[in-house]
Design an enzyme around this catalytic site. Structure first.
Site, PDB file in Angstrom:
ATOM      1  N   HIS A 197       0.826  -1.221   0.000  1.00  0.00           N
ATOM      2  CA  HIS A 197       0.000   0.000   0.000  1.00  0.00           C
ATOM      3  C   HIS A 197       0.856   1.266   0.000  1.00  0.00           C
ATOM      4  CE1 HIS A 197      -4.071  -1.877   1.415  1.00  0.00           C
ATOM      5  NE2 HIS A 197      -3.541  -2.479   0.367  1.00  0.00           N
ATOM      6  N   SER A 273       4.258   6.510   2.772  1.00  0.00           N
ATOM      7  CA  SER A 273       3.145   7.366   2.334  1.00  0.00           C
ATOM      8  C   SER A 273       1.822   6.859   2.917  1.00  0.00           C
ATOM      9  CB  SER A 273       3.075   7.450   0.809  1.00  0.00           C
ATOM     10  OG  SER A 273       3.023   6.163   0.233  1.00  0.00           O
ATOM     11  N   ARG A 338      -7.068   3.035   2.034  1.00  0.00           N
ATOM     12  CA  ARG A 338      -7.452   1.642   2.310  1.00  0.00           C
ATOM     13  C   ARG A 338      -7.254   1.256   3.776  1.00  0.00           C
ATOM     14  NH1 ARG A 338      -3.643  -0.047  -2.657  1.00  0.00           N
ATOM     15  NH2 ARG A 338      -2.468   1.605  -1.637  1.00  0.00           N
TER      16      ARG A 338
END
Length: 705
Positions: A197, A273, A338
């Site tokens: 991710h 990030s 997410r």
């Protein structure tokens, strides 16, 4: 033409937003809405996606007006002059999205967007740009239509099978038919998703499932709907015209290519990030700017037995409210949308936000003269280093085993010629981790015993359910479960558990989604060539016959199944072909995945000017301190857990394999102490900046003098 295209796209966007808002108000969402929430473009990503949609719609209108629809393989852009292409690019806003920016003369910290990491090509690795293509895209029409969109069309002499059929016949495993990995824990599985991710996010098309498009009721391919059809014998088919909804990934503006490329909304670099975001406005909104302490914002309504939790989304109509209507708990907010997909992922996000705040607090004690920005940036820099070290030193060698040094040789410094962008194929290949997911989530108390009725929850009841963290004991029980539970072993006859193959996001409705089928449909949506093309890319053999395929798979029965379904190895979808390969000795993926994953991680490291080991990024003393970090220490420092195994990626039994937290090496921050100088004019750490100035301008040369 451009004006008409813009109006069409804007109207569709508006309808999609109103449609989702109405569904949330009426509390009638379907599993696709959950997925769409997790992959909905926001902020600058939304602008980038919209510009690409304007461009695609303009070309479609042009094609229609020129009556080229009968010539499927005809590319409308072949008729346009360079000047006309430039005009379309300008009018749609695509040229603004792909402009190159001027980088400052020197920089001490990486940008939030990843821009200017490479000073020659400022956009390389930055967010909201197209994925890198390692092999040319393969589309039905050569431009944008996914393979398999037209029924009966043949490839290499055979029609492509329905992805749901492949999933049913090759990927499916019953929940109770699961082999536990005897070496690796669930922390290992969760770390894979965490780092994935950080590297890539292909958001859903901004048009999404508007009421007009009805991605969940029609089976027709009408972009952005590319529904997953059921084979006639599928036990879950509700009726003759029902399909599993599927929305295409958003496309990206490309410099003059005019062929569909997908957008990566995250920075490609391993730069946490997930914690800090990939664009400026989001990064700012995640910070606690009420005091100059460099802290990340935390939850204002709840704590985890005194420890901070992630802040909530500010939206009144949060989709997470619907997973428990009486709890009234919205989704968490983090650097990555997410964050609430599953509880383990939310726990990882929480750990690292706490770690940032712990570091900022400690650094302030050492350097009371540092301002909030300096504290934020220095803490961020350390959190990024922790993520890089754990991924490359601890995670990848367990995944790739003896293939590690082949694909990721020892670090020899930053190379500005290396392209650090996440590749399109990697965004699919790294989904191998779906095959190591267990069907249940277990939560354990302080004695590592089941936590009452909360201890054993079917996976599908934990998607988008942050209320379970807030109301059922916080993140500690989850982390204890992850530490002692085994990852699922990826076996050729046990690829994807029932929870993911039939019940994905089945929180509120009968029809859950199928993650395996979606992975293959996504590969086709992204224009990825088939299995053999990637074997060729990696210098591996390309099986032609069932005998050759059974040799590659080491399994004649499985090879026959593949040939029955696909007709030829050339048509095998990348994801299913790659996860079906026998794993390399001691590793957890086969030769093809080792090549794709290893190549990607090498590029991410060698093409990152701010890589933690690149001379000038940290001082030699700081490097020495950083080498002692571990996931175990991060857990000890940021939870109430007092005993932990030294290596949480491996399987450990409580209590014999557990060590007191006081025995685990701590990160000694003393080498970050920085005496204020009289000439700093408020900019602390200037000495190190002077030393680093030339190193960060390109890399290395003046340090060698």
């Amino acid at each position: 033409m451009i004006t008409e295209a813009r109006q069409l796209v804007d109207t569709t966007y508006l309808q999609a937003r109103k449609s989702l808002k109405r569904k949330l108000e009426e509390k009638t969402v379907n599993p696709m809405d959950f997925l769409k929430h997790l992959k909905d473009p926001i902020g600058r990503t939304r602008s980038a996606v919209r510009a690409a949609d304007y461009l695609e719609t303009t070309l479609k209108l042009l094609k229609r007006k020129l009556h080229l629809s009968g010539k499927q393989s005809f590319n409308v852009t072949d008729l346009l002059s360079r000047r006309q292409k430039e005009m379309i690019s300008k009018g749609t806003g695509c040229d603004y999205q792909t402009r190159s920016i001027k980088c400052p003369e020197w920089d001490f910290y990486r940008t939030i967007t990843g821009e200017c990491n490479n000073r020659i090509h400022s956009h390389l690795g930055s967010s909201n740009r197209a994925f890198a293509r390692w092999l040319p895209a393969v589309y039905e029409d050569g431009v944008s239509v996914p393979r398999g969109a037209s029924e009966g069309k043949r490839y290499n002499g055979f029609p492509l099978p329905l992805v749901r059929k492949v999933s049913n016949e090759i990927a499916h495993t019953a929940n109770e038919n699961v082999t536990a990995d005897q070496q690796l824990s669930l922390v290992f599985m969760h770390w894979g998703q965490w780092v994935n991710h950080d590297i890539d996010l292909a958001p859903a098309s901004g048009e999404g499932a508007s009421l007009e498009l009805q991605c969940h009721t029609s089976c027709a391919f009408k972009p952005p709907c590319f529904p997953i059809k059921f084979p006639p014998d599928d036990p879950r088919m509700l009726g003759p015209h029902t399909c599993m909804p599927f929305v295409q990934s958003a496309s990206a503006c490309g410099p003059g290519a005019f062929r569909r490329e997908q957008l990566n909304a995250a920075t490609s670099f391993v730069d946490a990030s997930t914690v800090y975001g990939s664009e400026g406005a989001l990064a700012t909104s995640l910070r606690n700017l009420s005091s100059p302490l460099g802290l990340m914002a935390t939850n204002q309504h709840f704590t985890d037995a005194g420890l901070p939790l992630l802040p909530f989304e500010s939206t009144a109509h949060s989709i997470c409210l619907l997973t428990n209507k009486s709890a009234n708990i919205p989704c968490f907010k983090a650097g990555d949308k997410r964050v609430t997909e599953n509880l383990g992922l939310s726990a990882m996000h929480t750990l690292f936000v706490r770690e940032h705040n712990r570091l900022a607090t400690e650094l302030r004690k050492l350097n009371p003269h540092w301002d909030g920005e300096k504290l934020y940036q220095e803490s961020r820099k350390i959190v990024i280093a922790i993520n890089q070290i754990i991924t490359y030193r601890d995670y990848l060698p367990l995944l790739l085993a003896e293939e590690t040094s082949k694909w990721i040789p020892l670090y020899s410094g930053y190379n500005e010629k290396v392209d650090p962008r996440a590749s399109n194929v990697f965004s699919l290949a790294f989904r191998f981790g779906h095959t190591s997911v267990q069907p249940f989530v277990s939560r354990l108390n302080e004695s590592f015993q089941p936590l009452g009725s909360f201890s054993h929850v079917p996976l599908h009841l934990t998607f988008c359910a942050p209320w379970r963290i807030i109301m059922e004991g916080g993140i500690d029980p989850l982390i204890r479960g992850m530490v002692v539970d085994h990852a699922k072993l990826m076996k050729q006859n046990q690829l994807l558990v029932e929870e993911l193959q039939n019940h994905l996001f089945q929180q509120t409705e009968v029809m859950g989604l199928d993650l395996g089928a979606m992975n293959m449909q996504r590969g086709r949506d992204h224009g990825l060539p088939g299995y053999n093309a990637w074997r060729g890319f990696c210098g591996l053999s390309q099986p032609q016959t069932v005998e050759e395929l059974s040799e590659v798979l080491g399994n004649p029965k499985l090879a026959k199944k593949f040939m029955d379904v696909y007709g030829t190895p050339y048509n095998i979808d990348l994801w299913i072909g790659a996860v079906a390969e026998p794993v390399v000795p001691q590793g957890r993926v086969g030769p093809l995945l080792s090549c794709i994953i290893g190549t990607q991680f090498r590029n991410l490291r060698d093409g990152d000017r701010f890589w933690w080991e690149n001379p000038g990024v940290f001082t030699p003393q700081q490097l020495q301190a950083l080498r002692k970090i571990s996931v175990s220490r991060v857990i000890c420092d940021n939870t109430h857990i007092k005993k932990i195994p030294r290596d949480v990626f491996k399987i450990n039994t409580y209590p014999e394999d557990f060590t007191d937290c006081q025995e685990i090496d701590v990160l000694d921050l003393s080498s970050w102490k920085d005496e204020p100088e009289s000439d700093t004019k408020g900019t602390s750490g200037l000495r190190s900046v002077k030393n680093n100035k030339c190193a960060m301008r390109r890399s290395l040369p003046c340090l060698k003098k």
